[in-house]
Write an enzyme that holds these catalytic residues in place. Structure first.
Site, PDB file in Angstrom:
ATOM      1  N   GLU A  47       6.583  -4.509  -7.568  1.00 23.94           N
ATOM      2  CA  GLU A  47       6.561  -4.163  -6.135  1.00 23.94           C
ATOM      3  C   GLU A  47       7.860  -4.680  -5.495  1.00 23.94           C
ATOM      4  O   GLU A  47       8.345  -5.749  -5.865  1.00 23.94           O
ATOM      5  CB  GLU A  47       5.357  -4.893  -5.503  1.00 23.94           C
ATOM      6  CG  GLU A  47       5.261  -4.811  -4.001  1.00 23.94           C
ATOM      7  CD  GLU A  47       4.198  -5.775  -3.422  1.00 23.94           C
ATOM      8  OE1 GLU A  47       4.030  -6.898  -3.952  1.00 23.94           O
ATOM      9  OE2 GLU A  47       3.549  -5.385  -2.436  1.00 23.94           O
ATOM     10  N   ASN A 115       5.495   0.205   2.285  1.00 28.51           N
ATOM     11  CA  ASN A 115       5.673  -0.483   1.005  1.00 28.51           C
ATOM     12  C   ASN A 115       5.339   0.580  -0.051  1.00 28.51           C
ATOM     13  O   ASN A 115       4.178   0.956  -0.214  1.00 28.51           O
ATOM     14  CB  ASN A 115       4.703  -1.678   0.950  1.00 28.51           C
ATOM     15  CG  ASN A 115       4.900  -2.522  -0.290  1.00 28.51           C
ATOM     16  OD1 ASN A 115       5.465  -2.068  -1.282  1.00 28.51           O
ATOM     17  ND2 ASN A 115       4.397  -3.747  -0.249  1.00 28.51           N
ATOM     18  N   LYS A 132       1.603   1.846  -0.229  1.00 28.56           N
ATOM     19  CA  LYS A 132       0.549   0.813  -0.344  1.00 28.56           C
ATOM     20  C   LYS A 132      -0.468   0.904   0.796  1.00 28.56           C
ATOM     21  O   LYS A 132      -0.089   0.956   1.973  1.00 28.56           O
ATOM     22  CB  LYS A 132       1.209  -0.564  -0.344  1.00 28.56           C
ATOM     23  CG  LYS A 132       0.275  -1.734  -0.563  1.00 28.56           C
ATOM     24  CD  LYS A 132       1.104  -3.018  -0.685  1.00 28.56           C
ATOM     25  CE  LYS A 132       0.271  -4.242  -0.981  1.00 28.56           C
ATOM     26  NZ  LYS A 132       1.120  -5.439  -1.135  1.00 28.56           N
ATOM     27  N   GLU A 151       3.157  -8.800   5.620  1.00 26.26           N
ATOM     28  CA  GLU A 151       3.133  -7.371   5.236  1.00 26.26           C
ATOM     29  C   GLU A 151       2.586  -6.493   6.360  1.00 26.26           C
ATOM     30  O   GLU A 151       3.014  -5.360   6.533  1.00 26.26           O
ATOM     31  CB  GLU A 151       2.315  -7.175   3.963  1.00 26.26           C
ATOM     32  CG  GLU A 151       3.060  -7.656   2.732  1.00 26.26           C
ATOM     33  CD  GLU A 151       2.474  -7.092   1.464  1.00 26.26           C
ATOM     34  OE1 GLU A 151       2.434  -5.876   1.290  1.00 26.26           O
ATOM     35  OE2 GLU A 151       2.045  -7.916   0.632  1.00 26.26           O
ATOM     36  N   CYS A 182       0.253  -4.016  -5.856  1.00 29.31           N
ATOM     37  CA  CYS A 182      -0.144  -5.423  -5.684  1.00 29.31           C
ATOM     38  C   CYS A 182      -1.580  -5.616  -5.213  1.00 29.31           C
ATOM     39  O   CYS A 182      -2.506  -5.472  -5.979  1.00 29.31           O
ATOM     40  CB  CYS A 182       0.839  -6.143  -4.776  1.00 29.31           C
ATOM     41  SG  CYS A 182       0.641  -7.930  -4.919  1.00 29.31           S
ATOM     42  N   ASN A 207       3.882  -8.926  -6.245  1.00 28.78           N
ATOM     43  CA  ASN A 207       4.553 -10.178  -5.866  1.00 28.78           C
ATOM     44  C   ASN A 207       3.424 -11.070  -5.393  1.00 28.78           C
ATOM     45  O   ASN A 207       2.958 -10.939  -4.252  1.00 28.78           O
ATOM     46  CB  ASN A 207       5.467  -9.973  -4.649  1.00 28.78           C
ATOM     47  CG  ASN A 207       6.791  -9.331  -4.978  1.00 28.78           C
ATOM     48  OD1 ASN A 207       7.792  -9.997  -5.221  1.00 28.78           O
ATOM     49  ND2 ASN A 207       6.799  -8.007  -4.951  1.00 28.78           N
TER      50      ASN A 207
END
Ligand code: CDT
Length: 330
Positions: A47, A115, A132, A151, A182, A207
């Site tokens: 990611e 993302n 994401k 995020e 993720c 991550n």
């Protein structure tokens, strides 16, 4: 015809805040070369593979963080990845921060941040994209945390669903490809949406901080890794798919991310695992026909699923307390 595919997970060691894209892309090209030498036909990167995990850094104005995003792919800086794919005849999966100019829900075109991950064919063509959906962390600066996880500030929730695309990959011929990013790996609903499209290879980068800041820094380290593996292994088993979980690992900007990248088969078994916290390539020879066993027996969805009883999954977000039983009361 054999449906064997040699899959590589290209774990990446830390990328420091000051590290330029040229250095990072150089590291990635070397991993692709190693993958090619080891017979891999597809390589999966983590990611947000091109930069440090920037959601740990607070910026009042998101535009100040734009250096961490890509507004086009390939760009001058990322072109070497596409060239390496052609040279080595290898497909690759790349996670990155995306800037897109797109209409929002109201139809107004605006600058949007996601993302994102793409799968790129050896020809250099982008086969498909995923954005994401399960964004963890928080939106505003949290003074109680030693490390931020912003995020929800830096990305919108993905708007492409969970696509699965059948595309030729290496000598295996067409393969049903899916992606998660993720935190998505912890959500069985996400895996099942892929499973319902007969996914055969789930590519996912992560991550993950070694320390759980959501709990004042406490959660045993081995449990952090266990939960990551447990989620990927269960997702693969319950949806009869191979999975490649690829970490960014090590001490990045003074904060630790755990590695333990894995390649998992449809039985939920780990076929290969990274052992360092650095750039490291692991490979596995995957017989895609293994996906048939689960899909036609215990996880034959058409025969055994009971969606008429799964209403809560769509209707509710949070959990609710159960009905209470009181002794002697009918
Ligand atoms: N990048 C990412 O999604 N990491 C999360 C940890 C979030 S902790 C606030 C993960 O699920 O691994």
């Amino acid at each position: 015809m054999s449906r064997r595919l040699v899959v590589a997970a290209a774990q990446m060691g830390p990328i420091q805040l000051a590290e330029g894209r040229d250095v990072v892309v150089g590291r990635m090209v070397r991993l692709m070369e190693t993958a090619h030498k080891r017979g891999a036909e597809v390589v999966v990167f983590p990611e947000l593979a091109l930069t440090t995990f920037f959601p740990r850094w607070y910026k009042e104005d998101i535009s100040e963080a734009e250096a961490f995003y890509e507004s086009s792919l390939p760009s001058n800086e990322t072109a070497p990845l596409f060239e390496a794919a052609k040279k080595f005849g290898i497909g690759f999966h790349l996670g990155y921060g995306e800037i897109a100019y797109e209409p929002d829900e109201t139809g107004v075109v605006r600058k949007r941040y996601f993302n994102t991950a793409v799968y790129v064919d050896p020809s250099g063509e982008i086969v498909f994209k995923y954005r994401k959906i399960h964004l963890p962390g928080h939106k505003e600066f949290d003074p109680n945390r030693k490390v931020q996880h912003l995020e929800k500030r830096y990305f919108e929730v993905g708007n492409l669903g969970f696509p699965v695309v059948r595309a030729p990959v290496g000598s295996a011929g067409p393969v049903n490809l899916g992606m998660l990013i993720c935190n998505d790996r912890r959500w069985p609903e996400a895996w099942r949406v892929l499973g319902l499209q007969q996914v055969e290879l789930v590519m996912l980068g992560y991550n993950t901080p070694a320390i759980n800041q959501d709990n004042k820094g406490f959660e045993a380290h081995h449990l952090r890794v266990l939960h990551s593996h447990l989620a990927i292994q269960a997702g693969c088993y319950q949806n009869a798919t191979f999975g490649v979980g690829v970490a960014k690992a090590g001490n990045e900007d003074g904060h630790e991310l755990f590695g333990h990248s894995i390649i998992v088969n449809p039985q939920g078994e780990i076929m290969a695992q990274a052992t360092s916290w650095s750039d490291e390539l692991i490979v596995a020879d995957c017989d895609l026909d293994m996906c048939k066993l689960g899909r036609t027996t215990i996880f034959n969805f058409a025969a055994h699923r009971r969606p008429e009883h799964y209403g809560r999954i769509l209707e509710q977000t949070g959990s609710v307390p159960p009905a209470e039983w009181t002794p002697g009361k009918k």
